[in-house]
Scaffold this motif. Structure first.
Motif, PDB file in Angstrom:
ATOM      1  N   TYR A   1      80.954  28.292  31.155  1.00 25.11           N
ATOM      2  CA  TYR A   1      79.615  28.258  30.533  1.00 25.11           C
ATOM      3  C   TYR A   1      78.921  29.604  30.755  1.00 25.11           C
ATOM      4  CZ  TYR A   1      75.027  26.291  29.252  1.00 25.11           C
ATOM      5  OH  TYR A   1      73.823  26.032  28.654  1.00 25.11           O
TER       6      TYR A   1
ATOM      7  N   LYS B   1      81.689  13.544  22.623  1.00 22.23           N
ATOM      8  CA  LYS B   1      82.601  13.328  23.752  1.00 22.23           C
ATOM      9  C   LYS B   1      83.959  12.832  23.271  1.00 22.23           C
ATOM     10  CE  LYS B   1      79.341  12.589  27.441  1.00 22.23           C
ATOM     11  NZ  LYS B   1      78.553  11.687  28.223  1.00 22.23           N
TER      12      LYS B   1
ATOM     13  N   VAL C   1      85.727  19.104  31.341  1.00 21.73           N
ATOM     14  CA  VAL C   1      84.462  19.773  31.637  1.00 21.73           C
ATOM     15  C   VAL C   1      83.620  18.927  32.598  1.00 21.73           C
ATOM     16  CG1 VAL C   1      82.274  20.471  30.610  1.00 21.73           C
ATOM     17  CG2 VAL C   1      84.402  21.072  29.491  1.00 21.73           C
ATOM     18  N   ARG C   2      83.648  17.608  32.391  1.00 21.82           N
ATOM     19  CA  ARG C   2      82.852  16.723  33.255  1.00 21.82           C
ATOM     20  C   ARG C   2      83.747  15.644  33.834  1.00 21.82           C
ATOM     21  NH1 ARG C   2      79.876  18.034  28.742  1.00 21.82           N
ATOM     22  NH2 ARG C   2      77.894  19.072  29.216  1.00 21.82           N
TER      23      ARG C   2
ATOM     24  N   VAL D   1      69.110  23.655  28.919  1.00 27.61           N
ATOM     25  CA  VAL D   1      69.467  22.996  27.648  1.00 27.61           C
ATOM     26  C   VAL D   1      70.544  21.934  27.831  1.00 27.61           C
ATOM     27  CG1 VAL D   1      68.726  24.880  26.179  1.00 27.61           C
ATOM     28  CG2 VAL D   1      71.053  24.894  27.078  1.00 27.61           C
ATOM     29  N   LEU D   2      70.966  21.736  29.076  1.00 29.73           N
ATOM     30  CA  LEU D   2      71.967  20.694  29.327  1.00 29.73           C
ATOM     31  C   LEU D   2      71.238  19.395  29.701  1.00 29.73           C
ATOM     32  CD1 LEU D   2      74.447  22.876  31.367  1.00 29.73           C
ATOM     33  CD2 LEU D   2      74.923  21.806  29.165  1.00 29.73           C
ATOM     34  N   PRO D   3      71.897  18.256  29.539  1.00 31.02           N
ATOM     35  CA  PRO D   3      71.231  16.989  29.874  1.00 31.02           C
ATOM     36  C   PRO D   3      71.080  16.854  31.391  1.00 31.02           C
ATOM     37  CG  PRO D   3      73.505  16.597  29.211  1.00 31.02           C
ATOM     38  CD  PRO D   3      73.246  18.043  28.976  1.00 31.02           C
TER      39      PRO D   3
ATOM     40  N   LEU E   1      80.000  24.076  35.319  1.00 28.07           N
ATOM     41  CA  LEU E   1      80.807  23.966  34.099  1.00 28.07           C
ATOM     42  C   LEU E   1      81.540  25.292  33.912  1.00 28.07           C
ATOM     43  CD1 LEU E   1      77.772  22.560  32.194  1.00 28.07           C
ATOM     44  CD2 LEU E   1      79.852  21.241  32.497  1.00 28.07           C
ATOM     45  N   PRO E   2      82.828  25.337  34.241  1.00 26.41           N
ATOM     46  CA  PRO E   2      83.534  26.628  34.147  1.00 26.41           C
ATOM     47  C   PRO E   2      83.472  27.173  32.728  1.00 26.41           C
ATOM     48  CG  PRO E   2      84.905  24.945  35.187  1.00 26.41           C
ATOM     49  CD  PRO E   2      83.716  24.249  34.634  1.00 26.41           C
TER      50      PRO E   2
ATOM     51  N   GLY F   1      83.428  21.349  24.755  1.00 27.06           N
ATOM     52  CA  GLY F   1      83.231  20.272  25.731  1.00 27.06           C
ATOM     53  C   GLY F   1      81.886  20.377  26.418  1.00 27.06           C
ATOM     54  N   ILE F   2      81.465  21.589  26.737  1.00 25.76           N
ATOM     55  CA  ILE F   2      80.165  21.772  27.394  1.00 25.76           C
ATOM     56  C   ILE F   2      79.040  21.237  26.498  1.00 25.76           C
ATOM     57  CG2 ILE F   2      78.500  23.555  28.078  1.00 25.76           C
ATOM     58  CD1 ILE F   2      80.978  25.108  29.193  1.00 25.76           C
ATOM     59  N   THR F   3      79.212  21.378  25.200  1.00 25.13           N
ATOM     60  CA  THR F   3      78.150  20.918  24.286  1.00 25.13           C
ATOM     61  C   THR F   3      78.317  19.440  23.915  1.00 25.13           C
ATOM     62  OG1 THR F   3      79.306  21.394  22.217  1.00 25.13           O
ATOM     63  CG2 THR F   3      78.123  23.228  23.263  1.00 25.13           C
ATOM     64  N   ALA F   4      79.382  18.820  24.410  1.00 25.66           N
ATOM     65  CA  ALA F   4      79.662  17.424  24.015  1.00 25.66           C
ATOM     66  C   ALA F   4      78.826  16.491  24.867  1.00 25.66           C
ATOM     67  CB  ALA F   4      81.148  17.121  24.161  1.00 25.66           C
ATOM     68  N   VAL F   5      77.582  16.302  24.507  1.00 29.03           N
ATOM     69  CA  VAL F   5      76.694  15.488  25.329  1.00 29.03           C
ATOM     70  C   VAL F   5      76.379  14.130  24.698  1.00 29.03           C
ATOM     71  CG1 VAL F   5      75.683  17.401  26.604  1.00 29.03           C
ATOM     72  CG2 VAL F   5      74.678  16.733  24.439  1.00 29.03           C
TER      73      VAL F   5
ATOM     74  N   LEU G   1      71.717  24.364  22.765  1.00 27.03           N
ATOM     75  CA  LEU G   1      73.095  24.100  23.176  1.00 27.03           C
ATOM     76  C   LEU G   1      73.943  23.774  21.941  1.00 27.03           C
ATOM     77  CD1 LEU G   1      74.794  23.711  25.838  1.00 27.03           C
ATOM     78  CD2 LEU G   1      74.415  21.272  25.535  1.00 27.03           C
TER      79      LEU G   1
ATOM     80  N   GLN H   1      86.893  24.127  25.821  1.00 25.34           N
ATOM     81  CA  GLN H   1      85.942  23.928  26.917  1.00 25.34           C
ATOM     82  C   GLN H   1      84.516  24.251  26.466  1.00 25.34           C
ATOM     83  OE1 GLN H   1      87.539  22.001  28.482  1.00 25.34           O
ATOM     84  NE2 GLN H   1      88.013  22.742  30.539  1.00 25.34           N
TER      85      GLN H   1
ATOM     86  N   TYR I   1      85.777  15.705  21.890  1.00 20.49           N
ATOM     87  CA  TYR I   1      86.270  16.572  22.960  1.00 20.49           C
ATOM     88  C   TYR I   1      87.539  15.982  23.576  1.00 20.49           C
ATOM     89  CZ  TYR I   1      86.518  18.746  27.581  1.00 20.49           C
ATOM     90  OH  TYR I   1      86.952  19.382  28.705  1.00 20.49           O
TER      91      TYR I   1
ATOM     92  N   ARG J   1      77.453  11.990  32.508  1.00 21.65           N
ATOM     93  CA  ARG J   1      76.389  11.932  31.497  1.00 21.65           C
ATOM     94  C   ARG J   1      75.381  13.063  31.606  1.00 21.65           C
ATOM     95  NH1 ARG J   1      76.728   7.371  33.939  1.00 21.65           N
ATOM     96  NH2 ARG J   1      74.623   7.389  34.784  1.00 21.65           N
TER      97      ARG J   1
ATOM     98  N   MET K   1      94.643  20.425  31.227  1.00 20.22           N
ATOM     99  CA  MET K   1      93.318  21.062  31.102  1.00 20.22           C
ATOM    100  C   MET K   1      92.301  20.264  31.933  1.00 20.22           C
ATOM    101  SD  MET K   1      91.066  21.680  27.646  1.00 20.22           S
ATOM    102  CE  MET K   1      92.261  22.646  26.745  1.00 20.22           C
TER     103      MET K   1
END
Lengths: 242, 380, 428
Positions: free
Chosen positions: A160, C274, A4-5, A180-182, A157-158, C265-269, C240, C262, C277, A119, A1
């Protein structure tokens, strides 16, 4: 997999929408971009001046979509189309560039550091409106974009949920969902040459905006008028400035 | 000549009763120390912190000055208390705080109270710096146990080995003495002779009391110690006792100094289950002196007093280990008697007379310096 | 049969009056205060309730008989249904366990932490739960089956019918889940009618997504994304987490596990998310899709689905998740049954277990052992003493409720006690 980041090995794709830019800054912009991005995706909005041919001369332009009918005035459709084409190349990061924007030199060196981390998902830069020539930028009540940060660099981000506001003009170049993302506000600068032309070119630009948005619904009517200011406040650009 | 003694507590400021001495180990020590100073012909005056405003009182003939402070200003007020003294100064507490000391003074360490495994390293480093500061500035530091000496030698740097004086706490072996007739043969009385407080180990004591009372119908558990009204631990203690299935075999009393000797005499086993912050515990010395079998946690100065299996049982400060040791004593009267006998012998080595003699030597040398004008700036 | 309402007030102050009224008069009992002390707060609330159709101000439940806790415990449990609004009374059951236990969750928040703790425990053990506030109702639907919304906007007659239906279903079938599902369909229809209204669009779509999810309807995804767009446009930076993360539960429910991971994961900030995730990715790559689903349900507070999924799984990781899910569902006994010696290896784990064991003993009415376990944990962490203090708080609150109103008629209580012992006080 696929995570995501990713904190390393990120691929950077520039995306641009262009229309009749062959005689302006497009060549400079593509040349500069070719120095630091991995691919360039372009949507040509029905240019009539050979802009697509200019794009094809750059090896990094990996995707060029040519519209036979212009979407100008239906900007959210154009933005959505560009986004769709850009993400179809499976990028890690996207840099949304206009055909008259150039990143300052030190930005080119530091961009990799900005994307190879896990981050934050967007980066904002300060954009300076050059005025009358390539030595000064404008700074006054209506022209102070450089005091804020404009988001032009985003992580893809695939999966999203991406969406644009359905507006005809001044649609943000990246989807609203990034809000809404950092993110990270960089001190690095973008030079914007869109207002560099002669007084006559500025007048034509003014008339085009007013025709499209007579009541200032999508933008600010006072700001449109200030385009014609005969004595704007100009500040000298310093290459190693703050 | 006046000698000023700076301490955080002496007269009972906690309860607003500044006409009497607070019933704690530190305060008892200070009282004995004042009496000794008086016998040496100097006048002691005690300066202490007060959270209820400044005061001036006389307790048992000792003049006491309360210096107003708030929880935020304790250290600042503490170090300025010495300015009010016209004469030599003894710093009798707060050695773990970084402070400015008046040159030529003596400090007393009543035990290590930062011996908690889980104390953050930043705080431990802060204490180390404070102790180094005390060693740099004070003429001598008198410690009640050997552990503080090892701490200084291992953590701090100083050139005069004689700066540290080991002077263990003492017990009045004439007052605290065995009385085998006070014990009831059909019962086994287990005594917890401490304050109802967390660091003194009242919680492990309650935990082991539950099991002792369940398993041994002959056991009676006595808690002889003060409570701090309204504190969570006091409330938890009351809730534990209330409706306890063996409530009739649990006793709690607050005893005077004189009554404490009887409490040790009627007890078969004394438990000292401290978790941390233990110097040369008076309770342990008094239990030994009364010939009561002692089960102690291997914390601080208790390790200077108890040799495991010889004059008491010494175990880690955990309920299971404490319970096992206390049960050994419950089941084995012969062991209790043997430990008690050797405990009494041990206590004789800590008799009050030795303490007075040693302090007298330390004080005479120090005060001679002051009288001869060789004291610190404060004496000028 | 006997019905005992356990309240923190007098019968007149009881929030679920309609429910009591639906019970045959001769079978109604009450454990609580003798008279209501009117404070500005509960006076206001009473007026509001009356305005909504419950109708009568004073003495609304004629003939209800007050019992002491001791008398209540003498009623035959196999013929008794407890209707609990003040959960602390359950802490005084001391081993007595009526055949049916219904938890009534009032709109008003509990005043003390110990009441909230017991509310959580009793909602876990109850046969059915009725909630007066919709947000609490939804939270509880995510925790367990058999949760009914006691909608304050329904008419008195509708609520009376609902009460009768709940009681009958419980007595005849033992499980009101079918009824709960019907109610969710009906609530979903209500929000569908609001969906086009601009002013409430975000909320309506969000709630539609929740109800569809509870009904396992995959259209929850589209509703959630519509609500998310609205929240982003409104500038809610936390959407989010508050909105988008729920997509991971919806996708997990549909079996789209990789997408679900996933989405999470996008919301895992933050660091904790993290780590979660990374673990989800690892489990997924090891082929443990069901474990991933269960964890995602837990991460979205859907304890109910997590327990169902985990119930079909074996293995160490599943056992640990099951323990977490059981504890969060208020099912301590099940959680502690899953313990293995390995769980007690670290001191921190032993402390945590001692706390849970203390709570379980408290629930079973073994006060001394409960305190013992709390004290064991408090040896190293004095913060745990808070549980002992909570036990004291519980005892004080119950005493205070019992004292309220004072004039307790001992002679009457005694005669009542006799008739209760003789099993002739209620309609069976």
């Amino acid at each position: 997999m696929r995570p995501v980041r990713k904190a390393s090995g990120n691929r950077l794709t520039a995306m641009m929408q262009v229309r009749n830019e062959a005689d302006r800054y497009l060549e400079t912009v593509l040349r500069e971009l070719s120095e630091f991005v991995d691919d360039i995706v372009v949507v040509d909005d029905a240019s009539s001046d050979g802009t697509p041919d200019l794009c094809r001369r750059f090896k990094k332009v990996s995707n060029l979509v040519i519209l036979s009918e212009s979407l100008f005035g239906r900007e959210w459709m154009l933005r959505s189309l560009l986004w769709k084409v850009a993400v179809s190349t499976d990028p890690d990061w996207l840099l949304a560039v206009d055909a008259d924007e150039v990143y300052e030199d030190r930005a080119k060196e530091r961009l990799r550091g900005l994307i190879d981390q896990d981050r934050y998902d967007w980066v904002g830069f300060r954009m300076f409106d050059f005025w009358g020539g390539m030595t000064h930028y404008r700074e006054d009540e209506h022209w102070n974009l450089h005091r804020r940060h404009m988001v032009t660099l985003v992580r893809f981000l695939p999966g999203y949920h991406y969406f644009f506001p359905k507006m005809d003009l001044h649609v943000p170049r990246i989807p609203l969902s990034y809000r809404v993302l950092p993110g990270y506000r960089s001190e690095l600068r973008i030079k914007h040459f869109g207002w560099v032309g002669s007084p006559e070119q500025l007048r034509r630009k003014y008339e085009r905006y007013v025709a499209l948005d007579p009541e200032g619904r999508f933008g600010n009517a006072d700001q449109y008028r200030s385009i014609l200011d005969p004595n704007p406040r100009l500040v000298e650009w310093k290459e190693d400035g703050p | 000549m006046n000698v000023g003694i700076c301490t955080h507590s002496f007269a009972d400021g906690y309860n607003g009763r500044v006409d009497r001495i607070f019933a704690g180990g530190l305060e008892r020590y200070m009282y004995d120390f004042c009496m000794l100073l008086r016998d040496l012909g100097v006048r002691p005056e005690v300066h202490q912190l007060s959270f209820r405003g400044a005061f001036h009182s006389t307790v048992d003939g000792i003049e006491v000055f309360g210096h107003a402070c708030t929880p935020e200003t304790t250290v600042e007020v503490f170090q300025s208390m010495a300015d009010a003294v016209n004469g030599p100064v003894v710093y009798a507490s707060f050695i773990w705080h970084r402070m400015r000391y008046r040159p030529g003074s003596i400090g007393i360490c009543h035990g290590i109270n930062w011996d908690r495994a889980d104390l953050p390293v930043r705080e431990k480093n802060g204490v180390a710096a404070a102790i180094q500061g005390a060693l740099d500035q004070l003429e001598r530091i008198v410690s009640v146990d050997s552990h503080f000496l090892s701490y200084c030698r291992s953590v701090c740097v100083f050139d005069d080995p004689g700066k540290l004086v080991l002077l263990p706490n003492a017990v009045d072996t004439g007052h605290f003495r065995p009385n085998s007739r006070a014990r009831r043969p059909e019962k086994v009385r287990v005594l917890y002779p401490r304050r109802i407080s967390w660091e003194r180990g009242v919680i492990p004591m309650m935990v082991i009391a539950d099991r002792l009372l369940d398993r041994h119908p002959e056991v009676v558990v006595e808690f002889a110690g003060e409570v701090v009204d309204g504190s969570p631990i006091t409330r938890a203690f009351s809730l534990w006792m209330k409706d306890h299935p063996h409530r009739r075999r649990i006793e709690h009393r607050v005893l005077s100094f004189d009554q404490m000797a009887e409490a040790y005499q009627r007890a078969d086993i004394a438990v000292i289950p401290s978790i941390f912050s233990e110097g040369t515990s008076y309770a342990c010395l008094e239990a030994l002196s009364c010939g009561t079998a002692v089960v102690a946690a291997n914390i601080g100065g208790l390790n200077d007093l108890i040799l495991d299996g010889y004059n008491g049982l010494l175990v880690p400060p955990e309920p299971d280990a404490l319970l096992e040791a206390v049960e050994r004593c419950v089941k084995n009267p012969g062991l209790r008697r043997a430990l008690g006998r050797r405990g009494r012998e041990t206590a004789l080595a800590f008799d009050r007379s030795h303490w007075r003699a040693k302090w007298t030597r330390v004080l005479e040398t120090w005060l001679a310096g002051w009288k001869g004008g060789a004291g610190g700036a404060g004496g000028a | 049969m006997y019905f005992i309402a356990f309240g923190g007030e007098s019968p007149n102050g009881f929030a679920f009056t309609d429910l009591l009224e639906a019970i045959p008069g001769e079978a109604r009992f009450f454990v609580g205060a003798a008279t209501t002390t009117l404070t500005p707060g509960n006076r206001g609330q009473g007026a509001k309730r009356d305005g909504m159709g419950s109708g009568r101000a004073a003495d609304r439940i004629p003939g209800i008989r007050r019992l002491s806790m001791d008398e209540a415990r003498r009623l035959p449990p196999e013929h008794t249904m407890a209707l609990v609004i003040e959960p602390l009374w359950v802490s005084a059951f001391c081993g007595w366990r009526p055949k049916w236990l219904v938890m009534l969750v009032p709109r008003k928040a509990y005043e003390t932490p110990v009441q909230q703790r017991w509310a959580d425990l009793v909602t876990g053990m109850a046969d059915a739960v009725l909630a007066e506030s919709e947000s609490l109702y939804l939270q509880l639907c995510f925790r367990r089956n058999g949760v009914i919304f006691w909608d304050p906007y329904r008419s008195w007659e509708e609520r009376r019918q609902l009460a009768i239906q709940v009681i009958e279903t419980l007595v005849e079938r033992g499980d009101p889940e079918r009824m709960a599902v019907d109610q969710r369909h009906s609530l979903l229809r209500d929000y569908e009618m609001l969906a086009d209204r601009e002013d409430v669009k975000e909320t309506a779509y969000y709630l539609m997504a929740l109800y569809r999810y509870l009904l396992a309807d995959s259209r929850a995804q589209q509703d959630l994304l519509t609500a998310f767009e609205r929240a982003v446009e409104a500038g809610r930076p936390n959407s989010l987490i508050t909105h988008y993360r729920f997509l991971s539960a919806i996708l997990a429910q549909c079996g789209r596990v990789e997408e679900a991971v996933q989405a999470y994961g996008i919301t895992a900030v933050d660091e904790r998310a993290k780590e979660e995730y990374d673990r989800l990715v690892r489990w997924f790559e090891e082929g443990q899709g069901q474990l991933v689903r269960a964890r995602l349900f837990l991460l979205n507070d859907d304890i109910r689905s997590a327990r169902v999924t985990l119930g079909r799984l074996d293995g160490e990781a599943a056992r640990r998740l099951s323990m977490e899910a059981d504890i969060r569902a208020g099912r301590l006994e099940e959680a502690l049954c899953r313990l293995t010696p390995g769980d007690r290896k670290s001191r921190a784990a032993r402390r945590a277990i001692a706390v849970q064991e203390g709570l379980l003993h408290w629930m079973r009415g073994d006060r001394a052992e409960a305190i013992h376990q709390f004290l064991r944990a408090a040896v190293e962490d004095p913060g745990v003493l808070g549980y002992v203090l909570e036990m004291g708080d519980a005892e004080e609150i119950l005493e205070r409720i019992g004292r309220r109103g004072g004039g307790y008629d001992a002679a009457r209580a005694q005669s009542l006690g006799q008739s209760v012992d003789g099993h002739d006080a209620g309609a069976q």
